[in-house]
Design a protein around this motif. Sequence first.
Motif, PDB file in Angstrom:
ATOM      1  N   LEU A 154       0.869  -1.176   0.000  1.00 42.47           N
ATOM      2  CA  LEU A 154       0.000   0.000   0.000  1.00 42.47           C
ATOM      3  C   LEU A 154       0.904   1.225   0.000  1.00 42.47           C
ATOM      4  O   LEU A 154       1.589   1.502   0.986  1.00 42.47           O
ATOM      5  CB  LEU A 154      -0.890  -0.005   1.244  1.00 42.47           C
ATOM      6  CG  LEU A 154      -1.917   1.127   1.350  1.00 42.47           C
ATOM      7  CD1 LEU A 154      -3.062   0.902   0.378  1.00 42.47           C
ATOM      8  CD2 LEU A 154      -2.457   1.244   2.775  1.00 42.47           C
ATOM      9  N   THR A 155       0.937   1.959  -1.106  1.00 39.05           N
ATOM     10  CA  THR A 155       1.895   3.049  -1.232  1.00 39.05           C
ATOM     11  C   THR A 155       1.465   4.061  -2.281  1.00 39.05           C
ATOM     12  O   THR A 155       0.789   3.711  -3.255  1.00 39.05           O
ATOM     13  CB  THR A 155       3.296   2.500  -1.598  1.00 39.05           C
ATOM     14  OG1 THR A 155       4.223   3.574  -1.713  1.00 39.05           O
ATOM     15  CG2 THR A 155       3.257   1.717  -2.917  1.00 39.05           C
ATOM     16  N   ASN A 156       1.877   5.308  -2.054  1.00 39.80           N
ATOM     17  CA  ASN A 156       1.700   6.329  -3.088  1.00 39.80           C
ATOM     18  C   ASN A 156       2.835   6.291  -4.108  1.00 39.80           C
ATOM     19  O   ASN A 156       2.728   6.876  -5.180  1.00 39.80           O
ATOM     20  CB  ASN A 156       1.642   7.720  -2.440  1.00 39.80           C
ATOM     21  CG  ASN A 156       0.338   7.942  -1.683  1.00 39.80           C
ATOM     22  OD1 ASN A 156      -0.739   7.717  -2.210  1.00 39.80           O
ATOM     23  ND2 ASN A 156       0.438   8.393  -0.446  1.00 39.80           N
ATOM     24  N   ASN A 157       3.915   5.597  -3.771  1.00 39.38           N
ATOM     25  CA  ASN A 157       5.063   5.469  -4.675  1.00 39.38           C
ATOM     26  C   ASN A 157       4.890   4.232  -5.550  1.00 39.38           C
ATOM     27  O   ASN A 157       5.637   3.256  -5.434  1.00 39.38           O
ATOM     28  CB  ASN A 157       6.370   5.369  -3.872  1.00 39.38           C
ATOM     29  CG  ASN A 157       6.675   6.630  -3.099  1.00 39.38           C
ATOM     30  OD1 ASN A 157       5.920   7.596  -3.161  1.00 39.38           O
ATOM     31  ND2 ASN A 157       7.752   6.638  -2.372  1.00 39.38           N
ATOM     32  N   PHE A 158       3.903   4.284  -6.419  1.00 40.38           N
ATOM     33  CA  PHE A 158       3.573   3.085  -7.189  1.00 40.38           C
ATOM     34  C   PHE A 158       4.600   2.759  -8.265  1.00 40.38           C
ATOM     35  O   PHE A 158       4.477   1.766  -8.974  1.00 40.38           O
ATOM     36  CB  PHE A 158       2.167   3.186  -7.788  1.00 40.38           C
ATOM     37  CG  PHE A 158       1.898   4.444  -8.569  1.00 40.38           C
ATOM     38  CD1 PHE A 158       2.245   4.542  -9.899  1.00 40.38           C
ATOM     39  CD2 PHE A 158       1.265   5.526  -7.961  1.00 40.38           C
ATOM     40  CE1 PHE A 158       1.981   5.686 -10.625  1.00 40.38           C
ATOM     41  CE2 PHE A 158       1.005   6.680  -8.679  1.00 40.38           C
ATOM     42  CZ  PHE A 158       1.353   6.772 -10.025  1.00 40.38           C
ATOM     43  N   GLU A 159       5.677   3.575  -8.388  1.00 36.36           N
ATOM     44  CA  GLU A 159       6.769   3.204  -9.285  1.00 36.36           C
ATOM     45  C   GLU A 159       7.493   1.955  -8.793  1.00 36.36           C
ATOM     46  O   GLU A 159       8.275   1.345  -9.542  1.00 36.36           O
ATOM     47  CB  GLU A 159       7.766   4.354  -9.443  1.00 36.36           C
ATOM     48  CG  GLU A 159       8.540   4.733  -8.199  1.00 36.36           C
ATOM     49  CD  GLU A 159       7.833   5.776  -7.344  1.00 36.36           C
ATOM     50  OE1 GLU A 159       8.509   6.390  -6.494  1.00 36.36           O
ATOM     51  OE2 GLU A 159       6.617   5.975  -7.533  1.00 36.36           O
ATOM     52  N   TYR A 160       7.213   1.549  -7.536  1.00 35.39           N
ATOM     53  CA  TYR A 160       7.793   0.299  -7.040  1.00 35.39           C
ATOM     54  C   TYR A 160       7.378  -0.888  -7.906  1.00 35.39           C
ATOM     55  O   TYR A 160       8.049  -1.918  -7.908  1.00 35.39           O
ATOM     56  CB  TYR A 160       7.363   0.037  -5.597  1.00 35.39           C
ATOM     57  CG  TYR A 160       8.019   0.922  -4.564  1.00 35.39           C
ATOM     58  CD1 TYR A 160       9.364   1.262  -4.655  1.00 35.39           C
ATOM     59  CD2 TYR A 160       7.303   1.408  -3.469  1.00 35.39           C
ATOM     60  CE1 TYR A 160       9.968   2.071  -3.695  1.00 35.39           C
ATOM     61  CE2 TYR A 160       7.900   2.207  -2.511  1.00 35.39           C
ATOM     62  CZ  TYR A 160       9.232   2.546  -2.628  1.00 35.39           C
ATOM     63  OH  TYR A 160       9.831   3.332  -1.678  1.00 35.39           O
ATOM     64  N   CYS A 161       6.280  -0.767  -8.625  1.00 33.32           N
ATOM     65  CA  CYS A 161       5.832  -1.867  -9.489  1.00 33.32           C
ATOM     66  C   CYS A 161       6.888  -2.205 -10.549  1.00 33.32           C
ATOM     67  O   CYS A 161       6.929  -3.331 -11.062  1.00 33.32           O
ATOM     68  CB  CYS A 161       4.488  -1.553 -10.145  1.00 33.32           C
ATOM     69  SG  CYS A 161       4.546  -0.292 -11.452  1.00 33.32           S
ATOM     70  N   LEU A 162       7.745  -1.246 -10.881  1.00 31.56           N
ATOM     71  CA  LEU A 162       8.794  -1.484 -11.871  1.00 31.56           C
ATOM     72  C   LEU A 162       9.828  -2.484 -11.364  1.00 31.56           C
ATOM     73  O   LEU A 162      10.577  -3.064 -12.155  1.00 31.56           O
ATOM     74  CB  LEU A 162       9.482  -0.167 -12.242  1.00 31.56           C
ATOM     75  CG  LEU A 162       8.577   0.914 -12.861  1.00 31.56           C
ATOM     76  CD1 LEU A 162       9.358   2.193 -13.087  1.00 31.56           C
ATOM     77  CD2 LEU A 162       7.955   0.417 -14.157  1.00 31.56           C
ATOM     78  N   PHE A 163       9.878  -2.685 -10.041  1.00 31.28           N
ATOM     79  CA  PHE A 163      10.833  -3.626  -9.457  1.00 31.28           C
ATOM     80  C   PHE A 163      10.216  -5.006  -9.236  1.00 31.28           C
ATOM     81  O   PHE A 163      10.817  -5.863  -8.583  1.00 31.28           O
ATOM     82  CB  PHE A 163      11.373  -3.079  -8.134  1.00 31.28           C
ATOM     83  CG  PHE A 163      12.117  -1.786  -8.278  1.00 31.28           C
ATOM     84  CD1 PHE A 163      13.409  -1.760  -8.782  1.00 31.28           C
ATOM     85  CD2 PHE A 163      11.521  -0.580  -7.934  1.00 31.28           C
ATOM     86  CE1 PHE A 163      14.094  -0.565  -8.919  1.00 31.28           C
ATOM     87  CE2 PHE A 163      12.197   0.623  -8.064  1.00 31.28           C
ATOM     88  CZ  PHE A 163      13.488   0.631  -8.563  1.00 31.28           C
ATOM     89  N   GLY A 164       8.993  -5.216  -9.741  1.00 36.52           N
ATOM     90  CA  GLY A 164       8.398  -6.545  -9.702  1.00 36.52           C
ATOM     91  C   GLY A 164       7.418  -6.789  -8.580  1.00 36.52           C
ATOM     92  O   GLY A 164       7.151  -7.951  -8.234  1.00 36.52           O
ATOM     93  N   VAL A 165       6.851  -5.727  -7.993  1.00 37.82           N
ATOM     94  CA  VAL A 165       5.879  -5.912  -6.918  1.00 37.82           C
ATOM     95  C   VAL A 165       4.539  -5.276  -7.300  1.00 37.82           C
ATOM     96  O   VAL A 165       4.476  -4.416  -8.183  1.00 37.82           O
ATOM     97  CB  VAL A 165       6.382  -5.306  -5.596  1.00 37.82           C
ATOM     98  CG1 VAL A 165       7.652  -5.991  -5.145  1.00 37.82           C
ATOM     99  CG2 VAL A 165       6.607  -3.799  -5.720  1.00 37.82           C
ATOM    100  N   THR A 166       3.485  -5.702  -6.616  1.00 40.09           N
ATOM    101  CA  THR A 166       2.154  -5.135  -6.833  1.00 40.09           C
ATOM    102  C   THR A 166       1.930  -3.985  -5.855  1.00 40.09           C
ATOM    103  O   THR A 166       2.171  -4.124  -4.658  1.00 40.09           O
ATOM    104  CB  THR A 166       1.071  -6.215  -6.617  1.00 40.09           C
ATOM    105  OG1 THR A 166       1.257  -7.248  -7.592  1.00 40.09           O
ATOM    106  CG2 THR A 166      -0.323  -5.623  -6.768  1.00 40.09           C
ATOM    107  N   CYS A 167       1.465  -2.854  -6.373  1.00 37.82           N
ATOM    108  CA  CYS A 167       1.240  -1.663  -5.547  1.00 37.82           C
ATOM    109  C   CYS A 167      -0.230  -1.275  -5.540  1.00 37.82           C
ATOM    110  O   CYS A 167      -0.877  -1.246  -6.592  1.00 37.82           O
ATOM    111  CB  CYS A 167       2.068  -0.488  -6.075  1.00 37.82           C
ATOM    112  SG  CYS A 167       3.843  -0.763  -6.022  1.00 37.82           S
TER     113      CYS A 167
END
Length: 592
Positions: A154-167
Amino acid sequence: MKMKLVRAYLKKKSVGVFENRTDDSGIIIDGNYFKTTYMNSGCQFILGGEYDRYAAYLRKMLTSFTDIGVELYVIFSGSMKADVDKRKEIHQKLMNKTDSIQPGRQENEYCEPTFTKDVQREVFDKLGIRYFVCECNHSEALISLAIDYNLPILTNNFEYCLFGVTCILPNSIVFDDNGFRCTVYKPNRQLFPLSIDMMSILLAISDEDSSYYQHIPGILKCHEKLIFLSAQHWIRKQNKKSAIETLTKYLKPSDKQELLETISYMEKLFKHSRHFVASSYRNRHAVHPTRIDTTSKDWFETAVARGLIAIPYINLKNNNSCSGSWLIVDKNRDDAMLVALDLIFYALGLLTNSTDLKISFIGRQSSLSIVRDIEKKLPTRKALYMFRSSSDLCSAELFRVIINELMNGFDFVTLDSISKDCHMIIIALVYYSRKNKDFQNGVYSILLSYFMLGPIGNKVGVLKKSNFAVTHSTGDKTKDRYVTAANAFIDLFYLDGSRLKTIFNRDILHNIAEFEHCLQHVNFLNKLCGEVTMCTIYHKAVNTTFVHNLYFTLTQEKNPLEYLKTRFNCDSIYLEYENLIRVFEKCAHSVK
């Protein structure tokens, strides 16, 4: 990391999808999400925190997940990895913001109240939500845990999805009978068909928090608003060697080093190396000791992770530095954090096992943030020995030994005669009152805030006007007396724009800020010592709207205690409150 242009690009490409989530057994919450929750709660911040109401807001928000069986786990970042000059620059910006605050001013920017982060952890503990604090950046821990346990973030930094996780985007969540619906950003490697090396470079030059970011438009020959788009076209024509050579050619050595470190960090995020946080998650239901085992090789990291060592003490130990007050104060007085420095020196002594101490203090001097080196020698090594001893007896006595060295002769016998949840407040009041002799009305106001939210609140429930709109006998004479007392002061928990302008006083704000820093560091030190004595539960002790309303009112009274007794209109309940004052006075007079 701050990647607004990357997020804007992902939104434009419609990477996020709105979907039902019914199978999530757990969710990892990015601790940065909580940075905006106080501001979103509707509680006022100009006078400080309304922590009882903020805690209620957080409970309602988090139980929306726990009530449907979703287990929550929160990961916070720790200290900022920045040198003293950079932190001085940040502190100056905070000072500029707080110095410009005026009631009713449209341009006022949010300033975080003192105990906001502490109240978050109080609510987590109450709801059984485990949290983990990283020593520095928490991105690696978030991504590692999400991948190891196949959990969304659960995050506002949804660019984490680029590292292979679901945001999961927090402000998109809608709860229903079957679970909840939300916007989800899932891993999508097809969007950027690049190698890990090149993708790491692309994201590194997109980090808007970096010192080198301002030079990227010149290097790529593009407008600053088009950096990410231009970087994508540019990166496809490069290999790793040529890209790094081009980027570093015109950067000064410090910026070049930061860029290379950021690229290396991005590569690490892509490779998903197992993080220290994974073992914490695996053992999340175990009961962890509150005492720090300094014989362990990773004792500091472990204690930070479990919240036993406060975040400000990370930089304190690692580079002997401490930042000053970030609160709304009187700029013509000394930095409001300075009064707590003796407490902070003891923390530094324990963490470094040294009595000869020096702190680089980043604090206020009028309207400027300056760095000054302040030295202190602890009187004995007794506390340092006890901190590293394996004896339970040493752990039990450590905090009181330190308080006695700071305030010789402190009357702990009298302190033990009152409820343990008030101990830290009395210690902090005695400590601060010795440094500010003109704080008597502040003492009365702080203690009544605790008395209202603690003892009275425990008897009558939430202190809201709506709960006392109709007063009638409950049939319980004791409870009726508490209801009478609550009703007598309930209006002080409220504030309108006109009243705020009337009571806004930077001198009083400064006094309260100084006390709050002392109270917070008394609690930080107590926790560092093993928390044998109960820490303050801030949301059951402090409401600064109430404190300032009462403080201002008492300054208009010739006899403040007589005024309070009359307003209570119930002698037996007033005597309970007065006993707290007597305990404070006796403890204060006991100090030699």
